[in-house]
Scaffold this active site. Sequence first.
Site, PDB file in Angstrom:
ATOM      1  N   ASP A  23      -9.958  54.722 120.719  1.00 39.80           N
ATOM      2  CA  ASP A  23      -9.004  53.883 120.172  1.00 39.80           C
ATOM      3  C   ASP A  23      -7.891  53.687 120.449  1.00 39.80           C
ATOM      4  O   ASP A  23      -6.966  54.349 121.036  1.00 39.80           O
ATOM      5  CB  ASP A  23      -9.096  54.271 119.075  1.00 39.80           C
ATOM      6  CG  ASP A  23      -7.876  53.881 118.146  1.00 39.80           C
ATOM      7  OD1 ASP A  23      -7.437  52.866 118.182  1.00 39.80           O
ATOM      8  OD2 ASP A  23      -7.988  54.492 116.314  1.00 39.80           O
ATOM      9  N   LYS A  54      -2.900  46.442 113.337  1.00 40.90           N
ATOM     10  CA  LYS A  54      -1.585  46.614 114.007  1.00 40.90           C
ATOM     11  C   LYS A  54      -1.097  45.598 114.791  1.00 40.90           C
ATOM     12  O   LYS A  54      -0.807  44.590 114.618  1.00 40.90           O
ATOM     13  CB  LYS A  54      -1.920  48.108 114.805  1.00 40.90           C
ATOM     14  CG  LYS A  54      -2.220  49.216 113.917  1.00 40.90           C
ATOM     15  CD  LYS A  54      -1.845  49.148 112.494  1.00 40.90           C
ATOM     16  CE  LYS A  54      -2.204  50.042 111.715  1.00 40.90           C
ATOM     17  NZ  LYS A  54      -3.181  50.657 111.410  1.00 40.90           N
ATOM     18  N   ARG A  71     -22.557  38.987 106.401  1.00 43.39           N
ATOM     19  CA  ARG A  71     -22.224  39.927 106.113  1.00 43.39           C
ATOM     20  C   ARG A  71     -22.032  40.246 108.084  1.00 43.39           C
ATOM     21  O   ARG A  71     -21.269  40.852 107.833  1.00 43.39           O
ATOM     22  CB  ARG A  71     -22.878  40.651 105.611  1.00 43.39           C
ATOM     23  CG  ARG A  71     -22.340  42.475 105.635  1.00 43.39           C
ATOM     24  CD  ARG A  71     -23.425  43.854 105.075  1.00 43.39           C
ATOM     25  NE  ARG A  71     -24.441  43.410 103.502  1.00 43.39           N
ATOM     26  CZ  ARG A  71     -25.648  43.164 103.769  1.00 43.39           C
ATOM     27  NH1 ARG A  71     -26.130  43.149 105.037  1.00 43.39           N
ATOM     28  NH2 ARG A  71     -25.870  42.169 102.858  1.00 43.39           N
ATOM     29  N   TYR A  88      -5.240  60.065 114.622  1.00 45.39           N
ATOM     30  CA  TYR A  88      -5.091  59.261 113.185  1.00 45.39           C
ATOM     31  C   TYR A  88      -5.677  60.021 112.376  1.00 45.39           C
ATOM     32  O   TYR A  88      -6.696  59.968 112.254  1.00 45.39           O
ATOM     33  CB  TYR A  88      -5.309  57.937 112.850  1.00 45.39           C
ATOM     34  CG  TYR A  88      -4.580  57.215 111.705  1.00 45.39           C
ATOM     35  CD1 TYR A  88      -4.077  56.796 111.121  1.00 45.39           C
ATOM     36  CD2 TYR A  88      -6.619  56.205 110.820  1.00 45.39           C
ATOM     37  CE1 TYR A  88      -3.608  56.422 109.372  1.00 45.39           C
ATOM     38  CE2 TYR A  88      -6.069  55.901 109.445  1.00 45.39           C
ATOM     39  CZ  TYR A  88      -5.038  56.108 109.325  1.00 45.39           C
ATOM     40  OH  TYR A  88      -4.865  55.429 107.708  1.00 45.39           O
TER      41      TYR A  88
HETATM   42  C1  4LM Z   1      -0.480  54.433 111.016  1.00 40.20           C
HETATM   43  N1  4LM Z   1      -2.782  53.484 111.231  1.00 40.20           N
HETATM   44  O1  4LM Z   1      -0.590  54.840 111.232  1.00 40.20           O
HETATM   45  P1  4LM Z   1      -7.390  50.450 109.068  1.00 40.20           P
HETATM   46  N2  4LM Z   1      -6.274  53.591 114.602  1.00 40.20           N
HETATM   47  C2  4LM Z   1      -5.800  54.135 114.973  1.00 40.20           C
HETATM   48  C3  4LM Z   1      -4.499  53.887 113.636  1.00 40.20           C
HETATM   49  O2  4LM Z   1      -3.187  54.461 113.472  1.00 40.20           O
HETATM   50  C4  4LM Z   1      -5.206  53.605 112.104  1.00 40.20           C
HETATM   51  C5  4LM Z   1      -5.987  53.282 111.865  1.00 40.20           C
HETATM   52  C6  4LM Z   1      -7.451  53.489 113.345  1.00 40.20           C
HETATM   53  C7  4LM Z   1      -1.902  53.978 110.517  1.00 40.20           C
HETATM   54  C8  4LM Z   1      -1.977  53.406 108.887  1.00 40.20           C
HETATM   55  C9  4LM Z   1      -1.666  53.533 108.013  1.00 40.20           C
HETATM   56  C10 4LM Z   1      -4.360  54.794 115.618  1.00 40.20           C
HETATM   57  C11 4LM Z   1      -3.624  53.759 111.329  1.00 40.20           C
HETATM   58  C12 4LM Z   1      -7.355  52.858 111.470  1.00 40.20           C
HETATM   59  O3  4LM Z   1      -5.340  51.099 108.707  1.00 40.20           O
HETATM   60  O4  4LM Z   1      -8.382  51.061 108.739  1.00 40.20           O
HETATM   61  O5  4LM Z   1      -6.923  49.465 109.940  1.00 40.20           O
HETATM   62  O6  4LM Z   1      -7.285  51.761 110.817  1.00 40.20           O
HETATM   63  O7  4LM Z   1       0.304  54.101 110.396  1.00 40.20           O
END
Ligand code: 4LM
Length: 401
Positions: free
Chosen positions: A189, A214, A64, A117
Amino acid sequence: MSRDVRRNRAQGFATRAIHLGYDPAEHDGALTPPIYMTSTYALESAEQGAAIFRGEEPGYVYGRTKNPTQAILEERLASLEGAEAGMTAASGMGAISSVMLTLLSPGDEVVIDHTLYGNTFALFTQGLTKLGITARPADFTRPETLADKISERTKVVFFETPANPNLRVIDIAEVSRLAHRVGAKVVVDNTFATPVLQRPIEFGADIVVHSGTKYLGGHGDLLAGIVVGSADMVKQVRGSGLRWMTGATLSPFNCFLMLRGLKTLEVRVERHAASALKVARELERHPRIASISYPGLESFPQFDLAQRQMAGSGGGLISFELDGGLETGMAFMNHLSLITRAVSLGDAETLIQHPASMTHAVVSRDDRLRHGISDGLLRLSIGLENVDDILDDLDQALSAL
Ligand code: 4LM
């Protein structure tokens, strides 16, 4: 190859993205790092196990918190972001929540940029509030307004730059300066820019998080999260946030996929950005486009800051609105054929989505409008296809309206 060469942080970005932290000689010559698909580890003796648990001896005890495939990836990511140490998590949300649950306690305040987000915004404004933590949204593009929000109770200042979905750019150095005056930790971020274009720690940030789902993964086949920062900070996040608050561990298989993705990160991001600039210039000229936001366009309100902070690049995402707003936007999305209707970003495929009904549906309409996320806004993640084919598809969908 000697261990030292594999730990050489003076080498270029692409070289480190391919080699850093891994020596084939330690793994029977295997060119590609092995996937250590194990949940637990055989201890040589009861005493050795106890010593590792106490932190007095290095070693692995349970999956973990630590795994050898993860460790290679974490060292590599830390180097690429210019940080001392790194930690992987099961998703971007897993990374962000592991950090916040480590740093924050009831009564603390967090100052957040109001464009985030959707689920990150919900974590701060609906989730952490349940634990007695107050989120104060502010407009970080105007740092002078932050003085009213940041106080002695502020423990964390959090933002994305460029921000999801309208790509507003925030001055990392200026916001870090204001936050550090009260001793708050600055968490950035960096998902949209990637360390190829922007390394927030060099501008004064304390911690950088990513949705590794991403650009870092880059192929639309994994979910992952990243945390990098000082060795002490990462140790704390791993030891509490990850270990007993979220348990959001990244699987060794996904570590392998991300190590594979990182090898081409620099060339991919360069191509995403070059194509995005061409597409943005074409869209800007089109009579059906009511507004466009791309940090690499001279018309972008924070063009100079973006150029300075993002190595002269605008990145791979474009946001825009068509004349006729929501209805025209939906029709346009349905006319596309090469470009795929999907959330997420940073993949080889060009993706388009509608933030108000998709990635930011969890945010109230009032909040969305206040944060510059209009009902008709569309977000385009430019992929690695030939740019002429991307342009042809956009053009035929615009002509069909
Ligand atoms: C989207 N985004 O925008 P996980 N930080 C940023 C993000 O764009 C995202 C996350 C964190 C999208 C998901 C569907 C700037 C997510 C969250 O999806 O938990 O890996 O990351 O399309």
